[in-house]
Design a protein around this motif. Sequence first.
Motif, PDB file in Angstrom:
ATOM      1  N   SER A  61      41.152  22.330  65.362  1.00 54.92           N
ATOM      2  CA  SER A  61      40.914  23.471  66.378  1.00 54.92           C
ATOM      3  C   SER A  61      42.195  24.140  66.082  1.00 54.92           C
ATOM      4  O   SER A  61      42.174  25.433  65.955  1.00 54.92           O
ATOM      5  N   LEU A  62      43.352  23.770  66.056  1.00 53.53           N
ATOM      6  CA  LEU A  62      44.647  24.462  66.032  1.00 53.53           C
ATOM      7  C   LEU A  62      44.652  25.259  64.698  1.00 53.53           C
ATOM      8  O   LEU A  62      45.230  26.475  64.588  1.00 53.53           O
ATOM      9  N   VAL A  93      36.656  28.193  68.577  1.00 54.94           N
ATOM     10  CA  VAL A  93      37.354  27.300  67.949  1.00 54.94           C
ATOM     11  C   VAL A  93      38.789  27.068  68.738  1.00 54.94           C
ATOM     12  O   VAL A  93      39.264  25.784  68.232  1.00 54.94           O
ATOM     13  N   SER A  94      39.024  27.740  69.698  1.00 57.22           N
ATOM     14  CA  SER A  94      40.351  27.606  70.002  1.00 57.22           C
ATOM     15  C   SER A  94      40.375  26.436  71.184  1.00 57.22           C
ATOM     16  O   SER A  94      41.213  25.845  71.163  1.00 57.22           O
ATOM     17  N   TYR A  95      39.108  26.529  71.959  1.00 59.19           N
ATOM     18  CA  TYR A  95      39.375  25.741  73.256  1.00 59.19           C
ATOM     19  C   TYR A  95      38.773  24.237  73.103  1.00 59.19           C
ATOM     20  O   TYR A  95      38.914  23.517  73.897  1.00 59.19           O
ATOM     21  N   PRO A  96      38.302  23.903  71.946  1.00 58.67           N
ATOM     22  CA  PRO A  96      38.233  22.420  71.901  1.00 58.67           C
ATOM     23  C   PRO A  96      39.485  21.590  71.943  1.00 58.67           C
ATOM     24  O   PRO A  96      39.476  20.452  72.174  1.00 58.67           O
ATOM     25  N   LEU A 117      52.518  24.863  72.936  1.00 59.95           N
ATOM     26  CA  LEU A 117      52.087  25.866  71.663  1.00 59.95           C
ATOM     27  C   LEU A 117      50.698  26.068  71.516  1.00 59.95           C
ATOM     28  O   LEU A 117      50.613  27.473  71.083  1.00 59.95           O
ATOM     29  N   TRP A 118      49.702  25.317  71.923  1.00 61.67           N
ATOM     30  CA  TRP A 118      48.224  26.163  71.994  1.00 61.67           C
ATOM     31  C   TRP A 118      48.332  27.212  72.875  1.00 61.67           C
ATOM     32  O   TRP A 118      47.622  28.296  72.632  1.00 61.67           O
ATOM     33  N   ALA A 125      52.113  25.384  64.111  1.00 57.33           N
ATOM     34  CA  ALA A 125      53.339  24.677  64.758  1.00 57.33           C
ATOM     35  C   ALA A 125      52.700  23.509  65.531  1.00 57.33           C
ATOM     36  O   ALA A 125      53.098  22.403  65.443  1.00 57.33           O
ATOM     37  N   GLY A 126      51.713  23.769  66.386  1.00 53.28           N
ATOM     38  CA  GLY A 126      51.063  22.675  67.340  1.00 53.28           C
ATOM     39  C   GLY A 126      50.546  21.708  66.623  1.00 53.28           C
ATOM     40  O   GLY A 126      50.553  20.739  66.841  1.00 53.28           O
TER      41      GLY A 126
END
Length: 418
Positions: A296-297, A328-331, A235-236, A392-393
Amino acid sequence: MGTSDFDRSTTAAGTKPRPPGGRARLAVAFVTLLVVGTDLFVISPLLPGISDQYGVSAATAGNSVTVFSLAYMAGAPLAGALADRLGRRAVLIAGLLLFGVANAATGLSPDFAVLLAARVVAGLAASSITPSVQALVGQSAPAERRGSWMAVATAGFLVSLATGAPTGTAVASLFSWRETFVGLGVLAALLGGLNAIAWPRGAGTAAPAAATGGPQPLAGPRLVDKVRAVSVTGLWAFAVYSLYTYIGTGLSEVAGLSTGWVATALVLYGVGAVAGSLSGGRLADRFGTSKVVVASLVLLSALELMLDAAFHAPGWVLLVVLGLFALVSYPCLPAYQSRLVGAFPRNTGSVMAWNSCFMYLGTSAGSAAGGALLSSAGFSWIAPVGAVAGLAGALVYVRWALPHEAAVPIASSRALHR
């Protein structure tokens, strides 16, 4: 039964000894994933040369990417199971040697059919390399620094995202696409030897449950448990790459940026992705993986919606928001990989293989969904769909992803669940 130098039981003080040569092993892991990632991303600027060489269309030449990805997804679960049974070190070294042969065969292919076959073998080999490296790093890391170690290793793959295509362009301009693959083959073979030296025999073999002195790890998790756990990664990947795949289109056609600004934006994204991954590992070690993954998600989803609006803002605003989106996405990725290592200590190889498989699956599904939205509803619909996938993730992680009985090593359980 003997253990490797980083699989020893805890000391009398209750802390795991710092493994000798840890930085060197981490550097080897970084370079290994950098080379594997480069092999994936380097091919894009080489496709015109491949097309001309064999007299096939650009779309047909692009099938070399498709068969690599399909072979990777098909081979990862088998490679992971072998790693759990035979040892991650052995599978990693064999995978690198096979990867080297497959890349050399790609560069020396007499016709396009042989090239496709070589890319299938390269994909199968890569599927044994990435999860084995991640499992070795996760298991060798001190419990209190596992997230940071996973982040450094993952950064190798992320750096290739920004350097792969330029590397292919530079080498092809000096030589040809053939030399690019032969060179990667030589590097992979050398890395096989380097990894054999870096990781001692028995590396990555889980110690018996009784040796940990803590909770008994989950014995023989079911396939549904593994798939449920790695669904968060899928999902990520969907949330991030449904937009990233078409970010160039949005920057040029929607925002109206020049070629130079588009290149700057993509470099800024790459810098943000690497910085986010590295910071994610440190944050996970300090605050616990659960907080980092969920934050992060959720922030990913919020910034994705902001980014959608920023395409109609001044260029500098768009670049700032794009950089923040990557940051903020990749942590989430190294933090969650660290959590998986702790949750499945005796099945790390197979779980990390399924994790890699679902990352590819999420990326492919996201790219397909983004393309469908782009051609039907328009670019502005991609970001909201990606944001929903990110939320959702987070929900799946909180309520469903990990079986309640999954144990973590006693030394790291407090950090993981804070």
